[in-house]
Design an enzyme around this catalytic site. Structure first.
Site, PDB file in Angstrom:
ATOM      1  N   ASP A  22      52.325  18.004  43.420  1.00  0.00           N
ATOM      2  CA  ASP A  22      51.707  19.221  42.902  1.00  0.00           C
ATOM      3  C   ASP A  22      50.236  18.970  42.552  1.00  0.00           C
ATOM      4  O   ASP A  22      49.864  17.853  42.196  1.00  0.00           O
ATOM      5  CB  ASP A  22      52.489  19.664  41.653  1.00  0.00           C
ATOM      6  CG  ASP A  22      52.197  21.107  41.278  1.00  0.00           C
ATOM      7  OD1 ASP A  22      51.552  21.826  42.072  1.00  0.00           O
ATOM      8  OD2 ASP A  22      52.615  21.516  40.177  1.00  0.00           O
ATOM      9  N   ASN A  70      57.682  29.020  48.027  1.00  0.00           N
ATOM     10  CA  ASN A  70      56.297  28.952  48.516  1.00  0.00           C
ATOM     11  C   ASN A  70      55.937  30.071  49.509  1.00  0.00           C
ATOM     12  O   ASN A  70      54.757  30.294  49.791  1.00  0.00           O
ATOM     13  CB  ASN A  70      56.010  27.589  49.162  1.00  0.00           C
ATOM     14  CG  ASN A  70      55.772  26.484  48.143  1.00  0.00           C
ATOM     15  OD1 ASN A  70      55.988  25.307  48.406  1.00  0.00           O
ATOM     16  ND2 ASN A  70      55.334  26.862  46.943  1.00  0.00           N
TER      17      ASN A  70
END
Ligand code: FPP
Length: 242
Positions: A22, A70
């Site tokens: 991330d 996502n």
């Protein structure tokens, strides 16, 4: 039973480290660059981390590349990410194979485009017999989605008379998950300061240790990987041995 390196026999079967990569977007933003620039830098780090695994005693590495959530990102970013996955597979397939990496993909392949699927299948086929390091890429992956898909497959098997409901145990579940014969992760590392597990390896991480670091993924490298393993007493020290 621990030996002098602090690693128990169970772990010696090969350490499994899973990464929630991330912070690519924030890394790019800090440089006033578009988000895909951060993903490109992130992909380079992914390569470095995979390369470091054999030296660090890590036999299995799992990478959360794209989650079922996502798809909510902008069309532009999704297109750039899919192009990056295709590019990275093309560019690294030969070297990964030469390094003895066995690559697998987990997640729901249904919505992925044919060009990407072909590359994924080719890479899995090419590296099928390798055993030096097992690289699992989670692509369109969600832990709950994986459990639901496994449950549906088990229900079909019950309907077909192949299994009995009373026989369904943890081993059965494990077998029906995307991860199949891959051992559960020993350690999950998440970069960029978020302390969430974000639907990653929900079933498999029941007993894993977690490390949350503030480092953004494009700044995470081999040295920090080694430091985190040391922190958990998981780094294999090779006392002149294999
Ligand atoms: C999270 O950062 C990262 C992703 C959604 C993509 C991960 C992909 C790579 C590292 C590229 C290459 C990987 C492979 C296996 C080829 P973010 O965009 O959520 O960052 P932010 O939280 O700062 O916005």
């Amino acid at each position: 039973m621990n030996d002098q390196s602090g690693i128990d026999a169970e772990t010696r079967r090969g350490l499994h480290v899973a990464f929630i990569m991330d912070g690519n977007g924030r890394w790019a933003k800090a440089r006033k660059r578009p988000r895909p620039f951060g993903h490109q830098a992130g992909a380079k780090r992914t390569r470095e981390v995979v390369e470091a695994c054999p030296d660090l005693g890590v036999k299995y590495v799992t990478l959360y590349a794209f989650s079922t959530e996502n798809w909510k990102r902008s069309r532009k970013e999704i297109t750039a990410l899919m192009a990056l996955f295709r590019h990275t597979i093309r560019k690294t397939a030969h070297d990964l194979h030469a390094e003895g990496a066995r690559v697998r993909f987990i997640g729901d392949r249904g919505p992925l485009d044919r060009k990407l699927l072909n590359l994924m299948e080719e890479l899995e086929g090419l590296t099928r017999n390798n055993d030096r390091v097992h690289v699992t890429v989670a692509l369109n992956y969600g832990g709950r989605d994986e459990i639901l898909r496994a449950t549906r497959k088990m229900a079909d098997a019950v309907k077909a008379g192949a299994i009995q409901p009373a026989d369904i145990g943890e081993d059965t579940m494990k077998q029906y998950l995307d991860t199949g014969d891959i051992p559960d992760p020993d350690l999950v590392i998440r970069t960029s300061g978020e302390s969430r597990t974000s639907n990653f390896l929900v079933w498999q991480s029941a007993y894993a240790e977690y490390e949350f670091t503030d480092t953004l993924w494009p700044d995470f490298g081999r040295e920090q990987f080694a430091t985190v393993l040391d922190k958990f007493g998981l780094r294999e020290r090779r006392y002149g041995g294999v």
